[in-house]
Design a protein around this motif. Structure first.
Motif, PDB file in Angstrom:
ATOM      1  N   VAL A  45       0.840  -1.196   0.000  1.00 22.42           N
ATOM      2  CA  VAL A  45       0.000   0.000   0.000  1.00 22.42           C
ATOM      3  C   VAL A  45       0.878   1.251   0.000  1.00 22.42           C
ATOM      4  CG1 VAL A  45      -1.675   1.359   1.336  1.00 22.42           C
ATOM      5  CG2 VAL A  45      -1.981  -1.110   1.064  1.00 22.42           C
ATOM      6  N   ARG A  46       1.925   1.261   0.836  1.00 26.18           N
ATOM      7  CA  ARG A  46       2.828   2.414   0.867  1.00 26.18           C
ATOM      8  C   ARG A  46       3.522   2.613  -0.478  1.00 26.18           C
ATOM      9  NH1 ARG A  46       3.204   0.950   6.220  1.00 26.18           N
ATOM     10  NH2 ARG A  46       4.936  -0.482   5.987  1.00 26.18           N
ATOM     11  N   GLN A  49       1.031   4.166  -2.795  1.00 22.45           N
ATOM     12  CA  GLN A  49       0.844   5.574  -2.444  1.00 22.45           C
ATOM     13  C   GLN A  49       2.018   6.414  -2.949  1.00 22.45           C
ATOM     14  OE1 GLN A  49       0.393   5.007   1.809  1.00 22.45           O
ATOM     15  NE2 GLN A  49      -1.768   5.592   1.704  1.00 22.45           N
ATOM     16  N   GLN A  50       3.237   5.903  -2.779  1.00 26.31           N
ATOM     17  CA  GLN A  50       4.416   6.627  -3.241  1.00 26.31           C
ATOM     18  C   GLN A  50       4.383   6.771  -4.760  1.00 26.31           C
ATOM     19  OE1 GLN A  50       8.172   4.886  -2.216  1.00 26.31           O
ATOM     20  NE2 GLN A  50       9.325   6.670  -2.881  1.00 26.31           N
ATOM     21  N   ALA A  52       1.753   6.830  -6.666  1.00 23.94           N
ATOM     22  CA  ALA A  52       0.711   7.800  -7.002  1.00 23.94           C
ATOM     23  C   ALA A  52       1.191   9.224  -6.760  1.00 23.94           C
ATOM     24  CB  ALA A  52      -0.551   7.520  -6.192  1.00 23.94           C
ATOM     25  N   SER A  53       1.911   9.444  -5.671  1.00 25.14           N
ATOM     26  CA  SER A  53       2.394  10.800  -5.389  1.00 25.14           C
ATOM     27  C   SER A  53       3.479  11.219  -6.379  1.00 25.14           C
ATOM     28  CB  SER A  53       2.899  10.923  -3.954  1.00 25.14           C
ATOM     29  OG  SER A  53       4.093  10.187  -3.776  1.00 25.14           O
TER      30      SER A  53
END
Length: 110
Positions: A45-46, A49-50, A52-53
């Protein structure tokens, strides 16, 4: 999950609520408990998220088609170009939308 939040107003930050929702799916209780208590899948998940950012999610929808990211509402030819490139057909970057539409139509017998 969407209905639980948007329709029923449930608190998705509550582990008990998440567990109850997850158990209504095909996920077994042991896996649900491992995710909620032991952090199973947290690294994935992290990483998502990374990613996506880093791609600067600037619009909805954001589509990743092959190596191309298409963000926000786009004309049809932008999506078609991304699909052609992902399929291995290296369409030139400045190919007109009409030329792409003809190429796509030609592949489907239209």
């Amino acid at each position: 999950m969407f209905a639980s939040y948007f329709t029923e107003g449930q608190d998705l930050s509550n582990a008990g609520v998440l567990r109850r929702i997850a158990l209504t799916t095909n996920i077994d209780a042991a896996t649900v408990d491992a995710v909620l208590s032991d952090g199973l899948g947290a690294a994935e998940v992290r990483a998502a998220q990374q990613h996506a950012s880093m791609t600067v999610a600037g619009g909805i929808p954001q589509l990743e088609i092959g190596k191309m990211t298409v963000s926000g509402a786009q004309p049809r030819y932008v999506i078609e170009r991304a699909l052609l490139q992902a399929a291995g057909d290296r369409a030139p970057q400045r190919l007109s939308r009409h030329a792409i539409s003809r190429r796509v139509a030609g592949r489907h017998g239209s």
